[in-house]
Write an enzyme that holds these catalytic residues in place. Structure first.
Site, PDB file in Angstrom:
ATOM      1  N   SER A   1       0.825  -1.207   0.000  1.00  0.00           N
ATOM      2  CA  SER A   1       0.000   0.000   0.000  1.00  0.00           C
ATOM      3  C   SER A   1       0.860   1.257   0.000  1.00  0.00           C
ATOM      4  O   SER A   1       2.000   1.259   0.457  1.00  0.00           O
ATOM      5  CB  SER A   1      -0.903   0.021   1.230  1.00  0.00           C
ATOM      6  OG  SER A   1      -1.681  -1.146   1.293  1.00  0.00           O
TER       7      SER A   1
HETATM    8  N1  SAH Z   1      -0.016  -5.237   3.817  1.00  0.00           N
HETATM    9  C1  SAH Z   1       0.733  -5.603   2.634  1.00  0.00           C
HETATM   10  C2  SAH Z   1      -0.002  -5.291   1.354  1.00  0.00           C
HETATM   11  C3  SAH Z   1      -0.862  -6.358   1.011  1.00  0.00           C
HETATM   12  S1  SAH Z   1      -1.599  -6.499  -0.583  1.00  0.00           S
HETATM   13  C4  SAH Z   1       2.088  -4.949   2.620  1.00  0.00           C
HETATM   14  O1  SAH Z   1       2.392  -4.139   3.494  1.00  0.00           O
HETATM   15  O2  SAH Z   1       2.881  -5.280   1.731  1.00  0.00           O
HETATM   16  C5  SAH Z   1      -2.893  -7.601  -0.093  1.00  0.00           C
HETATM   17  C6  SAH Z   1      -2.444  -8.972   0.312  1.00  0.00           C
HETATM   18  O3  SAH Z   1      -3.585  -9.677   0.777  1.00  0.00           O
HETATM   19  C7  SAH Z   1      -1.865  -9.810  -0.815  1.00  0.00           C
HETATM   20  O4  SAH Z   1      -0.590 -10.243  -0.469  1.00  0.00           O
HETATM   21  C8  SAH Z   1      -2.844 -10.984  -0.935  1.00  0.00           C
HETATM   22  O5  SAH Z   1      -2.227 -12.213  -1.296  1.00  0.00           O
HETATM   23  C9  SAH Z   1      -3.414 -11.033   0.468  1.00  0.00           C
HETATM   24  N2  SAH Z   1      -4.705 -11.706   0.613  1.00  0.00           N
HETATM   25  C10 SAH Z   1      -5.806 -11.655  -0.174  1.00  0.00           C
HETATM   26  N3  SAH Z   1      -6.790 -12.427   0.334  1.00  0.00           N
HETATM   27  C11 SAH Z   1      -6.300 -12.962   1.493  1.00  0.00           C
HETATM   28  C12 SAH Z   1      -6.855 -13.846   2.478  1.00  0.00           C
HETATM   29  N4  SAH Z   1      -8.086 -14.335   2.405  1.00  0.00           N
HETATM   30  N5  SAH Z   1      -6.065 -14.190   3.521  1.00  0.00           N
HETATM   31  C13 SAH Z   1      -4.803 -13.710   3.642  1.00  0.00           C
HETATM   32  N6  SAH Z   1      -4.228 -12.881   2.738  1.00  0.00           N
HETATM   33  C14 SAH Z   1      -4.980 -12.513   1.673  1.00  0.00           C
END
Ligand code: SAH
Length: 219
Positions: free
Chosen positions: A65
């Site tokens: 993000s």
């Molecule tokens: N907080 C992260 C950004 C994440 S992007 C950072 O600082 O880099 C969103 C993430 O959510 C992705 O890696 C994706 O694989 C994950 N995601 C999506 N659905 C999910 C679920 N049901 N459980 C766990 N992770 C999930």
């Protein structure tokens, strides 16, 4: 804490132009954003890009993000210093690293094993030993570790996942989650009192990658 001298001025500039200038004033959050070197979570990119005012690709169609979003979400959690926080969507590990400076313990859930493995290496490299990685569908939370003082979802949910609400500490716990369609969502802050009454406060429009899973979008 690893504090690369090359990126110190970039972090300072990010804090001034992207956070302070837009009203992020929580000192603990600003300090955490100053301390965590973002370049460790987006390797092989020039610092100019790493510290730009936007999200960054981290592979597998996922993103870290925008710094402003990370800071705002952390501030909205309003964590107590000794709190326990759950992050759904660990991705690169950057958000959890920031949260680890603001809470006693972070449980970081990710569904993609490659991403979680990389994130764990980065946390180790930084000496962040209070982050507990979990490879799972985080749309149903992490019931074994509940209750949480804060839960932050860094992926877009079609509706507030009921399991996450259940795992909030009643009265004081806060859930920060983007809720809406696949293209655009509203960032919401949700809390639940001891009687189970829910309060929802809408913040602003945002765009996240989808939360995939049982209480998210179908995989
Ligand atoms: N907080 C992260 C950004 C994440 S992007 C950072 O600082 O880099 C969103 C993430 O959510 C992705 O890696 C994706 O694989 C994950 N995601 C999506 N659905 C999910 C679920 N049901 N459980 C766990 N992770 C999930």
């Amino acid at each position: 804490m690893l504090d690369p001298a090359e990126s110190r001025p970039w972090r300072q500039q990010m804090i001034e132009r992207q956070l302070l200038a837009r009203g992020v004033s929580n000192r603990a959050v600003l300090q955490a954003m100053q301390e965590i070197p973002r370049e460790l979570f987006a390797v092989n990119l020039p610092l100019e890009l790493v510290y730009r005012d936007g999200p960054l690709p981290i592979g597998q169609g996922q993103t870290i993000s925008q710094p402003f979003m990370v800071a705002v979400m952390a501030a909205l959690l309003a964590l107590p210093a000794e709190g326990k926080v759950l992050e759904i969507g660990a991705g690169s590990g950057y958000g959890a690293a920031v949260l680890s400076r603001l809470a006693r313990q972070v449980v970081a859930v990710e569904r993609l094993p490659e991403l979680l493995l990389q994130a764990e290496k980065r946390w180790q490299q930084l000496g962040l030993h209070t982050i507990h990685p979990v490879l799972a569908d985080g749309s149903i939370g992490c019931p074994e570790q509940a209750p949480f003082d804060g839960i932050v979802v860094t992926a877009a949910a079609p509706a507030i996942p009921p399991s996450l609400l259940q795992q909030l500490r009643p009265d004081s716990g806060r859930l920060v989650v983007p809720v809406g369609g696949r293209a655009e969502q509203i960032l919401q802050v949700v809390s639940r009192d001891a009687a189970g009454r829910i309060t929802v406060s809408d913040q602003f429009a945002c765009r996240f990658v989808p939360l995939l899973g049982r209480e998210g979008w179908p995989c």
